[in-house]
Design an enzyme around this catalytic site. Sequence first.
Site, PDB file in Angstrom:
ATOM      1  CG  HIS A  69      -1.778   1.226   1.408  1.00  0.00           C
ATOM      2  ND1 HIS A  69      -1.686   2.225   1.870  1.00  0.00           N
ATOM      3  CD2 HIS A  69      -3.308   0.888   1.152  1.00  0.00           C
ATOM      4  CE1 HIS A  69      -2.599   2.797   1.910  1.00  0.00           C
ATOM      5  NE2 HIS A  69      -3.644   2.185   1.674  1.00  0.00           N
TER       6      HIS A  69
ATOM      7  CG  ASP B 244       0.569  -2.474   6.065  1.00  0.00           C
ATOM      8  OD1 ASP B 244      -0.414  -2.663   6.898  1.00  0.00           O
ATOM      9  OD2 ASP B 244       0.239  -1.921   5.299  1.00  0.00           O
TER      10      ASP B 244
ATOM     11  CD  GLN C 109      -7.106  -4.518   4.216  1.00  0.00           C
ATOM     12  OE1 GLN C 109      -7.983  -5.468   4.149  1.00  0.00           O
ATOM     13  NE2 GLN C 109      -7.046  -2.843   3.900  1.00  0.00           N
TER      14      GLN C 109
ATOM     15  CE  LYS D 179      -7.064  -0.087   6.298  1.00  0.00           C
ATOM     16  NZ  LYS D 179      -7.740   0.138   5.307  1.00  0.00           N
TER      17      LYS D 179
ATOM     18  CB  CYS E  75      -3.890   3.102  -1.348  1.00  0.00           C
ATOM     19  SG  CYS E  75      -4.970   4.420  -1.176  1.00  0.00           S
TER      20      CYS E  75
HETATM   21  N1  PLP Z   1      -1.878  -0.665   4.673  1.00  0.00           N
HETATM   22  C1  PLP Z   1      -2.763  -1.489   4.012  1.00  0.00           C
HETATM   23  C2  PLP Z   1      -2.190  -2.794   3.527  1.00  0.00           C
HETATM   24  C3  PLP Z   1      -4.091  -0.923   3.931  1.00  0.00           C
HETATM   25  O1  PLP Z   1      -5.054  -1.732   3.425  1.00  0.00           O
HETATM   26  C4  PLP Z   1      -4.241   0.307   4.440  1.00  0.00           C
HETATM   27  C5  PLP Z   1      -5.491   1.135   4.255  1.00  0.00           C
HETATM   28  O2  PLP Z   1      -6.319   0.677   3.113  1.00  0.00           O
HETATM   29  C6  PLP Z   1      -3.222   0.895   4.981  1.00  0.00           C
HETATM   30  C7  PLP Z   1      -2.195   0.341   5.230  1.00  0.00           C
HETATM   31  C8  PLP Z   1      -3.336   2.471   5.675  1.00  0.00           C
HETATM   32  O3  PLP Z   1      -4.503   2.384   6.741  1.00  0.00           O
HETATM   33  P1  PLP Z   1      -4.858   3.683   7.094  1.00  0.00           P
HETATM   34  O4  PLP Z   1      -5.310   4.621   6.224  1.00  0.00           O
HETATM   35  O5  PLP Z   1      -5.838   3.067   8.259  1.00  0.00           O
HETATM   36  O6  PLP Z   1      -3.642   4.377   7.961  1.00  0.00           O
END
Ligand code: PLP
Length: 406
Positions: free
Chosen positions: A118, A195, A198, A221, A359
């Site tokens: 992401h 990270d 998900q 999430k 993203c």
């Molecule tokens: N990393 C992953 C794999 C994501 O799916 C997302 C959000 O869609 C993020 C990071 C960023 O999360 P946040 O916008 O809650 O900080």
Amino acid sequence: MNRQADFPILGRQVHGRRLVYLDNGATTQKPQAVIDAEARYYRESNANIHRGVHWLSQHSTDLYDRSRERVRGFLNARHAEEIVFTRGTTEAINLVAASWGRNNLKAGDEILLSGLEHHSNIVPWQMVAGQTGAVIRVIPVTDDGELDMRAYAGLLNERTRFVGACHVSNALGTINPVADIVRLAHEAGAVVLIDGAQAVAHQTVDVQALGCDFYAFSGHKLYGPTGTGALYGRKALLDAMPPWQGGGDMIHTVSFERSTYAETPQKFEAGTPNIAGAIALDAAIAYVQEVGLEHIAAHEDALLQYAGAALAGIPGLRFIGQARERAAIASFVVDGIHPHDLGTILDMEGVAIRAGHHCAMPLMTRFGLPGTARASFALYNTFEDIDTLVAGLHKARRLFGMEQSA
Ligand code: PLP
């Protein structure tokens, strides 16, 4: 599993249709227990933490600390001090990049990122690379949407100082072999951040078993409030890292000449945090624990299998990402219909999906696509939701003149 009644928003209609919410990868809906916890906090417990001598401040601090302990147990971290509250995954990664990255990377060092990332696990590292002269290298992705682990092993070398990878890809649903990623990175002497944005809502995470140095996730999430989340960091690493934001609550002493800082994790939590959010996050994790992650995983797996079979029956539909291990996400394109058009037509049927690059622009480029349509599942989704999605996709094909009316 039928938990729809726990989520008030699922009772509403959109465009005169029952809401079918399949955009859980973007954010999940909130159960009544979480909504109540946040409201109850403001009704009964609101006061600033760590500051007051009065009862209410101590009470609020206790609730905040209890949430930290809940997150510790949820991730199976060794110490509560290893949990830093953040606004979410993005802020957690930025914290590591700004604090660990800027102070440990130098020109020529290599930052190794997975090709599934992401933007939030790419851009902060580009910023640090620009500041330090470190270089970003990328672990390639196979046609099935898996990380090429052989290429990964080949990319690791004595200049690799940092490895960043998602636990589960938000764009394809690929579950990465994170324990292997961590082991290989450590053998090369690199620090690893996973990270987990998900992952945490779909499977049990044990940071000690994974052995990672950092693990990040977002509360929203995970059926919790927006603006909440946490960074897990190994205590020795966090202790050695400088603060990245200055202000109240993160100091020990302050004079105009110099300041000394609080211990981990307070030194990373400058200013008044999202206290109500942290307390509602506690309720969200309690809710997930009550339902049981093993039941959630089994239910979502059944949904994924069912969706896989049903979507495969739509002419011209092609799945993007067919990794052997996948979680709760079906990403696809339909010949001749732009993903945004699919999203708009489905919306008129009450079905919320995500359409676009998710993203993850570099990953879309890897597949030669501007974007995909993505249905992402949560514990409250049903087989009927998938039937509605499939009916909506047939309707889209009819509107585009690709199918006759039944
Ligand atoms: N990393 C992953 C794999 C994501 O799916 C997302 C959000 O869609 C993020 C990071 C960023 O999360 P946040 O916008 O809650 O900080």
